[in-house]
Write a protein that holds these residues in place. Structure first.
Motif, short mmCIF file in Angstrom:
data_model
loop_
_atom_site.label_atom_id
_atom_site.label_comp_id
_atom_site.label_asym_id
_atom_site.label_seq_id
_atom_site.Cartn_x
_atom_site.Cartn_y
_atom_site.Cartn_z
N GLU A 32 54.26 46.45 37.38
CA GLU A 32 53.53 45.19 37.55
C GLU A 32 52.22 45.44 38.30
O GLU A 32 52.16 46.26 39.21
CB GLU A 32 54.41 44.22 38.34
CG GLU A 32 55.68 43.83 37.61
CD GLU A 32 56.47 42.84 38.41
OE1 GLU A 32 56.03 42.51 39.52
OE2 GLU A 32 57.55 42.43 37.91
N PRO A 33 51.19 44.70 37.93
CA PRO A 33 49.86 44.88 38.60
C PRO A 33 49.92 44.38 40.02
O PRO A 33 50.52 43.37 40.31
CB PRO A 33 48.91 44.07 37.73
CG PRO A 33 49.76 43.05 37.08
CD PRO A 33 51.07 43.69 36.86
N GLN A 34 49.35 45.13 40.87
CA GLN A 34 49.30 44.76 42.27
C GLN A 34 48.17 43.76 42.50
O GLN A 34 47.04 43.94 42.03
CB GLN A 34 49.07 45.99 43.16
CG GLN A 34 50.17 47.04 43.02
CD GLN A 34 51.47 46.54 43.58
OE1 GLN A 34 51.46 45.68 44.48
NE2 GLN A 34 52.56 47.05 43.04
N LEU A 62 38.06 31.47 45.55
CA LEU A 62 37.80 31.62 44.11
C LEU A 62 38.24 32.99 43.60
O LEU A 62 38.80 33.14 42.52
CB LEU A 62 36.31 31.40 43.83
CG LEU A 62 35.80 29.96 44.01
CD1 LEU A 62 34.27 29.92 43.82
CD2 LEU A 62 36.46 29.03 43.02
N VAL A 63 37.94 33.99 44.47
CA VAL A 63 38.35 35.36 44.06
C VAL A 63 39.87 35.45 43.97
O VAL A 63 40.44 36.02 43.06
CB VAL A 63 37.79 36.38 45.06
CG1 VAL A 63 38.38 37.76 44.81
CG2 VAL A 63 36.26 36.47 44.91
N GLY A 94 44.67 35.62 40.96
CA GLY A 94 45.99 35.07 40.60
C GLY A 94 46.07 34.72 39.13
O GLY A 94 47.09 34.96 38.46
N ALA A 95 44.94 34.13 38.62
CA ALA A 95 44.94 33.81 37.19
C ALA A 95 45.04 35.07 36.35
O ALA A 95 45.76 35.14 35.35
CB ALA A 95 43.69 33.01 36.85
N VAL A 98 48.01 36.00 33.82
CA VAL A 98 47.75 36.34 32.41
C VAL A 98 48.33 37.71 32.09
O VAL A 98 48.98 37.93 31.05
CB VAL A 98 46.25 36.28 32.12
CG1 VAL A 98 45.93 36.83 30.73
CG2 VAL A 98 45.73 34.84 32.23
N SER A 99 48.09 38.65 33.05
CA SER A 99 48.62 40.01 32.81
C SER A 99 50.16 40.00 32.77
O SER A 99 50.80 40.67 31.94
CB SER A 99 48.14 40.97 33.92
OG SER A 99 46.73 41.04 33.91
N HIS A 100 50.73 39.22 33.70
CA HIS A 100 52.19 39.14 33.72
C HIS A 100 52.73 38.52 32.43
O HIS A 100 53.73 38.99 31.87
CB HIS A 100 52.62 38.32 34.94
CG HIS A 100 54.12 38.19 35.06
ND1 HIS A 100 54.93 39.25 35.38
CD2 HIS A 100 54.94 37.12 34.87
CE1 HIS A 100 56.18 38.86 35.40
NE2 HIS A 100 56.21 37.56 35.10
#
Length: 401
Positions: free
Chosen positions: A12-14, A54-55, A60-61, A65-67
């Protein structure tokens, strides 16, 4: 390839928002603010906070999306692996069907090979038969004569079948007599000499001996054993007929009346008394004789050479009879096979069994013993000739021609 494979776990992406926020916080902590620029600093901090949010929201978005893409990828990979397993299972079923078909084809091929080999052997046999049929007629006849003489010689040697060998020789001579070839004269001379040898043999009545043995075997069940002996009633004289005194008086009075018309009245009672005494004496004598005969039957003294014959149980008596039958049957087989040693041994054993366990005073036992002695007197020691001269003559003729 296994039927089921576990779904690969992708890393999973960190999230990088925390790292960026930390960096911004560290930079903010080391930012130098002048005392008079508090409002600008606050605006800058707010801008940095908004930017940081915002960052973080973007990260998180991006993580979501990646998840989501990773989960979709996992499900797709799992579906593809499942479809691959299903395909593998189908391939295994097809492969198994192909293997079974191959085995069936191999079995059919082996059956066809065996049938082909059988047909080839049959073809070779037919060719051999055709070649044999194309031989000379005389060679065929000589081969048949040789086979018949060889069989007759074996029967003569093993079973002593003199009549069978004689018939075979006569048939062979008759078959050769139909041909007018002078080459067969030597063979016919050898056949004639063998025929003369067989006819000169002394005759042994083997069927008659076998019939006597069968008769002895049939009498075994009726032969009494020593243990089965019953008391024999002694032969006594016929009992005197009792005559009543009245009848005797009438019989004696009849001739007296014919001689004299009148009798003395004083002598009549004396004669009646004497007659009654005579009748009583005769009655007592007959009764005493019968009582003595019965008493004599109560006690018997007998001398037996083999005490174990008296102690036989009913089951053992049955086996004694059966063993005697087997001995005589073995003697019969030895007789038919011309085995004189076994024949005489079995007869001697049968005679010993009869003398040991059976009552030799009985008429049936004596008859059986006499029959076996008569059979033992038969002579089986006859030197039988062979048919070697006739066989050699036929074989020498075939070898020369």
């Amino acid at each position: 390839m296994t039927e089921q494979q576990s779904t690969p776990q992708l890393p999973e992406p960190q999230p990088q928002a925390s790292q960026t926020a930390g960096a911004a916080a560290s930079q903010a902590s080391y930012t130098f603010t002048a005392p008079d620029g508090t409002a600008a600093l606050r605006r800058r901090q707010r801008a940095q906070t908004v930017l940081l949010l915002l960052v973080i929201a973007g990260l998180g978005a991006q993580w979501w999306v990646s998840h989501t893409e990773l989960r979709d990828l996992r499900s797709e990979v799992a579906q593809r692996l499942q479809s691959g397993d299903n395909s593998n299972n189908e391939l295994k079923g097809v492969l198994k069907a192909v293997q079974e078909s191959t085995k069936e084809l191999q079995s059919r091929v082996s059956v066809l090979d065996s049938k082909q080999a059988e047909s080839q052997s049959q073809q070779l046999a037919l060719e051999q038969m055709y070649q044999d049929l194309n031989k000379n007629r005389d060679d065929w006849a000589l081969s048949e004569i040789e086979e018949v003489l060889s069989t007759a010689d074996q029967q003569l040697e093993l079973a002593g079948n003199v009549q069978g060998a004689l018939i075979a020789l006569q048939n062979a001579d008759k078959s050769l007599s139909r041909s007018d070839k002078p080459q067969f004269i030597a063979i016919r001379r050898a056949l004639a000499r063998d025929i003369d040898r067989l006819k000169a043999l002394p005759t042994v009545d083997i069927p008659g001996i076998a019939v006597r043995l069968d008769s002895a075997i049939g009498q075994i069940d009726n032969m009494p054993l020593l243990v089965d002996e019953k008391p024999v009633e002694s032969a006594s004289e016929p009992k005197p007929q009792r005559v009543s005194p009245v009848v005797a008086g009438k019989a004696s009075a009849a001739p007296a009346k014919s001689k004299a018309a009148a009798a003395v009245p004083a002598e009549a009672p004396a004669s009646a008394w004497s007659q009654w005494l005579a009748g009583a004496r005769e009655t007592w004598q007959s009764m005493s004789t019968e009582m003595w005969a019965e008493l004599r039957q109560l006690v018997r003294i007998r001398e037996v050479q083999t005490p174990e014959a008296i102690l036989l149980s009913p089951g053992q008596a049955y086996f004694v009879r059966e063993n005697l039958k087997l001995r005589l049957l073995n003697a019969r087989l030895a007789l038919l096979s011309r085995n004189e040693f076994a024949f005489r041994n079995d007869l001697a054993s049968a005679q010993d069994t009869i003398a040991k366990y059976f009552d030799t005073r009985a008429k049936q036992v004596q008859t059986t013993q006499a029959l076996l002695k008569q059979v033992q007197g038969s002579n089986l020691a006859i030197q039988l000739p062979t048919l070697a001269e006739s066989l050699n003559a036929v074989r020498n003729y075939k070898a020369r021609h």
